[in-house]
Design an enzyme around this catalytic site. Structure first.
Site, PDB file in Angstrom:
ATOM      1  N   HIS A  39      -5.829  -0.958 -11.054  1.00 18.41           N
ATOM      2  CA  HIS A  39      -6.639  -0.572  -9.886  1.00 18.41           C
ATOM      3  C   HIS A  39      -8.128  -0.576 -10.245  1.00 18.41           C
ATOM      4  CE1 HIS A  39      -2.818   1.817  -9.005  1.00 18.41           C
ATOM      5  NE2 HIS A  39      -2.922   1.051  -7.944  1.00 18.41           N
ATOM      6  N   GLN A  63       5.603   1.321   4.473  1.00 20.97           N
ATOM      7  CA  GLN A  63       5.964   0.205   3.602  1.00 20.97           C
ATOM      8  C   GLN A  63       7.060   0.561   2.604  1.00 20.97           C
ATOM      9  OE1 GLN A  63       1.796  -0.120   2.013  1.00 20.97           O
ATOM     10  NE2 GLN A  63       2.843  -0.615   0.102  1.00 20.97           N
ATOM     11  N   GLU A 150      -3.359  -9.757  -8.145  1.00 18.13           N
ATOM     12  CA  GLU A 150      -2.317 -10.797  -8.193  1.00 18.13           C
ATOM     13  C   GLU A 150      -0.981 -10.194  -8.616  1.00 18.13           C
ATOM     14  OE1 GLU A 150      -3.896 -13.821 -10.776  1.00 18.13           O
ATOM     15  OE2 GLU A 150      -4.920 -14.830  -9.114  1.00 18.13           O
ATOM     16  N   LYS A 151      -1.011  -8.995  -9.182  1.00 19.85           N
ATOM     17  CA  LYS A 151       0.223  -8.305  -9.565  1.00 19.85           C
ATOM     18  C   LYS A 151       1.220  -8.316  -8.392  1.00 19.85           C
ATOM     19  CE  LYS A 151       3.044  -4.960 -11.052  1.00 19.85           C
ATOM     20  NZ  LYS A 151       3.437  -4.293  -9.846  1.00 19.85           N
ATOM     21  N   GLN A 155       2.123 -10.062  -1.562  1.00 20.67           N
ATOM     22  CA  GLN A 155       1.265  -9.213  -0.729  1.00 20.67           C
ATOM     23  C   GLN A 155      -0.138  -9.827  -0.598  1.00 20.67           C
ATOM     24  OE1 GLN A 155       0.962  -4.749  -0.981  1.00 20.67           O
ATOM     25  NE2 GLN A 155      -0.750  -5.258  -2.309  1.00 20.67           N
ATOM     26  N   MET A 186       0.735  -3.489 -15.490  1.00 23.50           N
ATOM     27  CA  MET A 186       0.482  -2.084 -15.134  1.00 23.50           C
ATOM     28  C   MET A 186       0.928  -1.837 -13.705  1.00 23.50           C
ATOM     29  SD  MET A 186      -3.064  -1.045 -16.887  1.00 23.50           S
ATOM     30  CE  MET A 186      -3.303  -1.299 -18.632  1.00 23.50           C
TER      31      MET A 186
HETATM   32  P1  AMP Z   1      -0.807  -0.139  -5.228  1.00 25.58           P
HETATM   33  O1  AMP Z   1      -1.508   1.164  -5.442  1.00 25.58           O
HETATM   34  O2  AMP Z   1       0.335  -0.362  -6.148  1.00 25.58           O
HETATM   35  O3  AMP Z   1      -0.480  -0.370  -3.772  1.00 25.58           O
HETATM   36  O4  AMP Z   1      -1.845  -1.261  -5.606  1.00 25.58           O
HETATM   37  C1  AMP Z   1      -3.121  -1.297  -5.041  1.00 25.58           C
HETATM   38  C2  AMP Z   1      -3.806  -2.582  -5.443  1.00 25.58           C
HETATM   39  O5  AMP Z   1      -3.905  -2.646  -6.865  1.00 25.58           O
HETATM   40  C3  AMP Z   1      -3.035  -3.836  -5.004  1.00 25.58           C
HETATM   41  O6  AMP Z   1      -3.952  -4.818  -4.590  1.00 25.58           O
HETATM   42  C4  AMP Z   1      -2.327  -4.238  -6.269  1.00 25.58           C
HETATM   43  O7  AMP Z   1      -2.018  -5.605  -6.332  1.00 25.58           O
HETATM   44  C5  AMP Z   1      -3.375  -3.876  -7.309  1.00 25.58           C
HETATM   45  N1  AMP Z   1      -2.744  -3.717  -8.615  1.00 25.58           N
HETATM   46  C6  AMP Z   1      -1.684  -2.934  -8.930  1.00 25.58           C
HETATM   47  N2  AMP Z   1      -1.338  -3.104 -10.220  1.00 25.58           N
HETATM   48  C7  AMP Z   1      -2.212  -4.017 -10.728  1.00 25.58           C
HETATM   49  C8  AMP Z   1      -2.376  -4.633 -12.007  1.00 25.58           C
HETATM   50  N3  AMP Z   1      -1.575  -4.345 -13.034  1.00 25.58           N
HETATM   51  N4  AMP Z   1      -3.370  -5.534 -12.161  1.00 25.58           N
HETATM   52  C9  AMP Z   1      -4.198  -5.850 -11.126  1.00 25.58           C
HETATM   53  N5  AMP Z   1      -4.086  -5.312  -9.907  1.00 25.58           N
HETATM   54  C10 AMP Z   1      -3.117  -4.409  -9.700  1.00 25.58           C
END
Ligand code: AMP
Length: 281
Positions: A39, A63, A150-151, A155, A186
């Site tokens: 993040h 979601q 891109e993780k 989405q 991560m």
């Molecule tokens: P989330 O809190 O899991 O909904 O993720 C919020 C944002 O952080 C989304 O755009 C995810 O793709 C991004 N994100 C989560 N994990 C990673 C990671 N390991 N590397 C890069 N971006 C991430």
């Protein structure tokens, strides 16, 4: 100082309106909290490119497929604010459920095509929930740019499509996946893994890297997939939901990496669903 926390969409609007009127660019980083270096890499990119940065923290009930998954999702708001402090973001938008979905809320944003496969099949309704909340967050924040990892590759494609289709005026900026030293992508969900399961988790990425190498050397897709799945199974995973090669932009199903391609997987380890994807070629 910890960043100011905004709970009301009207307050967010007022701030964003003021910034836009004075000609400043606004970047938004949508998250569900439990912040980690993945993040924070998005926050860093946003800070570099935008005059004002808003980080949103909202565990979006729409979601989630199961109420238990929603309840168990890690929530660490104070810790999140502390982690954001060095970045000097302009605001953290952390609304409650009723602020985003007030009584009578009845609209769903749905992106077709891109959501017909992968997580769209295994998590029915998930991308409708994502598309609906992201549309609201983009309009509420009036963001010029939004930063996504891109993780969550599918989405990323879905929100890019929806922002263009609905003329939201927010450019979606992709950011690379940040990994632990052992290769595990991560994820906030990694917090739910036991210490033992955590040691097995990187095998998912290792098996995918090995499969990608095999594909680039011209190996047979099905043979490589069988080998990868048995490696993941041996590591202690209980189920591989999907392991597929798809074109990087349209997510069309492929057997060979004859154009920019992505290998994408979802697998269950000790009751936790992990996803990962890597570029092939
Ligand atoms: P989330 O809190 O899991 O909904 O993720 C919020 C944002 O952080 C989304 O755009 C995810 O793709 C991004 N994100 C989560 N994990 C990673 C990671 N390991 N590397 C890069 N971006 C991430």
């Amino acid at each position: 100082m910890t960043p100011p926390i905004i709970r009301k969409r009207s307050a967010l609007r007022d701030l964003a309106t003021r910034w836009k009127r004075s000609g400043e660019t606004v970047g938004v980083v949508p998250t569900m909290g439990a912040l980690h270096q993945g993040h924070l890499s998005l926050v860093r990119a946003a800070k570099k490119e935008c005059d004002r940065v808003i980080v949103t923290v909202f565990v979006n009930p729409k979601q989630f497929n199961s109420p238990e998954d929603y309840e168990n999702y890690p929530r660490t708001e104070e810790e999140d604010a502390r982690k954001l402090t060095p970045f000097e973001v302009d605001a953290v938008y952390a609304p409650d459920g009723a602020e985003i979905y007030p009584d009578g809320f009845a609209t769903t944003v749905s992106v077709s095509g891109l959501t017909d496969a992968l997580c769209g099949v295994h998590r029915p309704g998930h991308f409708d929930g994502v598309a609906t909340v992201v549309t609201k967050l983009f309009t509420q924040s009036m963001a010029d740019r939004a930063y996504f990892g891109e993780k969550d590759y599918q989405q990323l494609q879905v929100v890019t499509r929806l922002s263009a289709d609905l003329d939201l005026g927010t450019a979606v900026v992709p950011c690379p996946t940040i990994r632990e030293e052992d290769g595990l992508a991560m994820s906030s969900r990694n917090l739910l893994l036991s210490d033992r399961a955590r040691t097995w988790a990187p095998e998912l990425n290792r098996a995918m890297e090995e499969m990608a190498d095999g594909l680039l050397r011209g190996g047979d897709f099905e043979t490589l997939k069988t080998e990868a799945i048995s490696r993941i199974d041996r590591a202690g995973f209980t189920e591989v939901e999907y392991l597929e090669l798809r074109s990087a932009d349209t997510l069309e199903l492929l057997q060979t990496a004859d154009r920019p391609a992505r290998l994408l997987a979802a697998a269950w380890l000790a009751g936790v669903r992990l996803i990962d994807n890597i570029a092939v070629g």
